[in-house]
Scaffold this active site. Structure first.
Site, short mmCIF file in Angstrom:
data_model
loop_
_atom_site.label_atom_id
_atom_site.label_comp_id
_atom_site.label_asym_id
_atom_site.label_seq_id
_atom_site.Cartn_x
_atom_site.Cartn_y
_atom_site.Cartn_z
N ASP A 164 0.85 -1.19 0.00
CA ASP A 164 0.00 0.00 0.00
C ASP A 164 0.88 1.24 0.00
O ASP A 164 1.84 1.32 0.78
CB ASP A 164 -0.89 0.01 1.25
CG ASP A 164 -2.37 -0.08 0.91
OD1 ASP A 164 -2.90 0.92 0.39
OD2 ASP A 164 -2.98 -1.13 1.15
N ASP A 176 -3.26 4.58 -2.24
CA ASP A 176 -4.38 5.06 -1.43
C ASP A 176 -4.80 6.46 -1.87
O ASP A 176 -3.96 7.31 -2.15
CB ASP A 176 -3.92 5.07 0.03
CG ASP A 176 -5.04 5.35 1.01
OD1 ASP A 176 -6.02 4.58 1.01
OD2 ASP A 176 -4.92 6.31 1.78
N GLU A 196 -6.81 4.10 -5.93
CA GLU A 196 -8.14 4.24 -5.34
C GLU A 196 -8.70 5.59 -5.81
O GLU A 196 -8.20 6.63 -5.42
CB GLU A 196 -8.02 4.19 -3.82
CG GLU A 196 -9.33 4.22 -3.08
CD GLU A 196 -9.13 4.28 -1.57
OE1 GLU A 196 -9.98 3.72 -0.85
OE2 GLU A 196 -8.14 4.88 -1.11
N HIS A 239 -10.74 -4.34 2.04
CA HIS A 239 -10.71 -4.03 3.47
C HIS A 239 -11.65 -2.90 3.86
O HIS A 239 -11.90 -2.69 5.06
CB HIS A 239 -9.29 -3.64 3.87
CG HIS A 239 -8.80 -2.42 3.15
ND1 HIS A 239 -8.49 -2.43 1.81
CD2 HIS A 239 -8.61 -1.15 3.57
CE1 HIS A 239 -8.12 -1.22 1.44
NE2 HIS A 239 -8.19 -0.42 2.49
N ASP A 240 -12.17 -2.17 2.90
CA ASP A 240 -13.06 -1.04 3.18
C ASP A 240 -14.52 -1.35 2.92
O ASP A 240 -15.37 -0.45 3.01
CB ASP A 240 -12.66 0.17 2.32
CG ASP A 240 -11.45 0.91 2.85
OD1 ASP A 240 -11.18 0.80 4.07
OD2 ASP A 240 -10.79 1.61 2.07
#
Length: 587
Positions: free
Chosen positions: A109, A216, A273, A348-349
């Site tokens: 990440d 991210d 993202e 994960h979100d």
């Protein structure tokens, strides 16, 4: 979609990511090998053969950097150190080697919109207005109204339901944070800051052998530096949602081209993202191969289906035609250009896909809808992403859990905001808790269920209490129970991934065509490989998104084709799908 060969535009870029099948790991919840209740790098290393057995060829590791863990590692205090409960840098080096020894690439990440407030850069920036690093972050003076009351520079609301500005008493200015107050935003307009980011967060890890990054909040680095107010969409509230104001700022593409030049030297991939970017033409600018910015991006239209835009913890049952149109949009946006796309339904979100888009009402429903969603995702074009636990059909947590079981800062802030707004109204709080259960991020962050032993065998010793409560259904949904069961979600994923590889030209890279978009029960589509009709393959995918039997017809061009995949082992009746059943025909 154009051929891969047309896209070998520059230098050493091989576009290997177009054949990637990526497995995402949330380190805290994957596997605890040192028996302290927290997942760790050694637990991942010990599981690499299991990961390889799925058929994936790339691993994406969510943040493992040193961090105060206010936002589960997305508040980084040192980009070149490991969070001690996860392990050491030696463990990280061993994980990179272990992946490469098995032919698995590894992504990290890349969290560079903000740091932790405990990062040395921010500590120095905060020390005084004269600090050399003051302008590495975004500081602004207060505004004062006619009564002399102090206010933030604008009305922006953070992504975590709090004001986006925090007052610093010592230096008498506000600093910007689009997430928690402990996650101050970096100032990308500062050249030295930006160059240091590239060197310490990208080059350092690429030199260590990582193969790329999930990036991210990739479109938030460039803000409008006059910081205009956001439109009022939440009347009566002090702050307003501002994503459409601060995303996709004026320098975004300049910054990403700088990053692209570095990534190209290492033949590294990126997946960004990319929220608040609804227009396909704008997305293409980010992922066009010729632009050399991002390899691909995540669009969240699918996982946002049914959620209320004014309150994302609340929603309504989605309708299947909505899902079809959403998938069609992002499957076809690459037609006739040099862009690339992604296929995913969990991370994960997000809440678990079976609970969102299938059915978890009964164990049988959960198994069958888990396989149905596996067949859908492995049949879509683009780079495929699978989130830990998805391959065994993990579901949302029980609706009986109280708010004390939820640990995610976003859920906690949301519940508190409802409590404050309503004066603790019991009905409002029950509705808030129900929304968190349906859409909250904690659903995806419970420990992976390895066995039917206590706590799902997450830790070395079953009696060790995990950092977060294990989903109550671990006794029936776990890896050990599914390994030898050919009808399991796990073994279906293995077969579906192998099928995707064997027929990559049509399933992973083919052109997508919807059939019967308004059918509210069946999701049908055709996939065509490059050159279909002149020696290429044509696939017909039919999926029953209902709990009742449904009849269907095979398109004329696929009549006589072979059924190459069925979510049920017995094959069933031709032209009829049972509840949550799916098939693929190939001609």
């Amino acid at each position: 979609m154009p051929s891969d060969g047309a896209k070998l535009a520059k230098g050493g870029r091989t576009f290997w990511f177009r054949d990637a099948i990526i497995y995402q790991i949330w380190p805290a919840s994957f596997k605890d090998l040192n028996d302290d209740g927290m997942g760790d790098l050694q637990g991942i290393i010990a599981s690499l053969d299991y990961i390889k057995s799925l058929g994936v060829n790339t691993l994406w590791l969510s943040p493992m950097y040193d961090s105060p863990q206010v936002d589960m590692g997305y508040d980084i205090s040192d980009y070149q150190a490991i969070y001690p409960p996860y392990g050491t840098m030696d463990d990280m080096d061993a994980l990179i080697r272990g992946c490469h020894d098995r032919g698995i690439k590894i992504l990290l990440d890349l969290v560079i919109n903000h740091t932790s407030d405990q990062h040395r850069w921010f500590k120095e920036s905060r020390a005084s207005k004269q600090s050399p690093k003051r302008d590495w972050y975004i500081w602004r003076p207060a505004k004062y109204d006619a009564e002399g009351k102090r206010h933030p520079p604008n009305n922006w609301r953070s992504n975590f339901n709090t004001p986006a500005w925090t007052w610093d008493e010592a230096t008498q200015e506000y600093y910007l944070h689009l997430f928690c107050p402990e996650q101050p935003d970096l100032n990308w307009t500062h050249d030295e800051c930006r160059r240091t980011i590239y060197q310490e967060t990208m080059v350092y890890w690429l030199e260590k052998g990582v193969n790329g990054f999930r990036v991210d909040t990739v479109n938030m680095y460039s803000k409008p530096m006059d910081f205009p107010d956001a439109p009022v969409t939440d009347p009566g509230a002090e702050t307003q949602p501002a994503g459409m104001v601060y995303c996709n700022g004026p320098m975004m593409h300049t910054y990403l081209k700088e990053m692209g030049e570095i990534l190209e030297r290492y033949d590294a991939m990126t997946v960004g993202e990319l929220p608040n970017t609804p227009q396909t033409a704008d997305v293409i600018r980010y992922v066009s191969a010729a632009s050399n910015e991002l390899s691909q991006v995540f669009q969240f239209d699918l996982v946002d289906l049914g959620r209320l835009p004014e309150d994302i913890m609340q929603g309504r049952p989605f309708e299947l035609p909505e899902m079809k149109r959403t998938i069609d949009k992002w499957q076809r946006f690459t037609d006739g250009n040099d862009a690339w796309t992604t296929a995913f339904c969990e991370n994960h979100d997000q809440a678990r896909s079976i609970s969102r888009f299938g059915s978890d009402k009964t164990p049988d429903d959960a198994v069958e809808s888990g396989k149905l969603l596996a067949l859908l995702n492995t049949s879509l074009s683009g780079t495929l992403y699978i989130y830990q636990g998805q391959e065994i059909g993990m579901t949302n947590v029980p609706k009986t859990w109280g708010i004390e079981e939820y640990l995610d800062v976003n859920s906690i802030n949301y519940y508190k905001s409802v409590e404050e707004r309503t004066g603790g109204d019991a009905k409002a709080l029950a509705r808030a808790l129900s929304g968190i259960n349906s859409y909250g991020r904690d659903n995806a962050r419970t420990p992976v269920q390895w066995t039917s032993e206590a706590n799902g065998g997450f830790s070395k010793t079953p009696s060790t209490k995990p950092w977060m409560r294990t989903n109550d259904n671990y006794t029936s949904i776990n890896v050990a129970a599914q390994q030898g069961d050919e009808a399991s979600v796990l073994n279906f994923y293995r077969r579906a991934i192998e099928l995707r590889k064997r027929h990559a030209a049509v399933l992973a890279k083919g052109r997508f065509e919807l059939v019967d978009v308004d059918d509210a029960k069946l999701f049908k589509f055709v996939k065509r490989s490059q050159g279909a009709g002149a020696g290429g393959e044509v696939a017909f995918v039919v999926l029953n998104f209902s709990g009742e039997e449904q009849a269907y017809q095979v398109p004329d061009e696929v009549v006589g084709g072979k059924v190459i995949a069925n979510t049920r082992l017995d094959g069933g009746k031709p032209g009829v799908l049972r509840a949550w059943e799916g098939r693929i025909y190939l001609a």
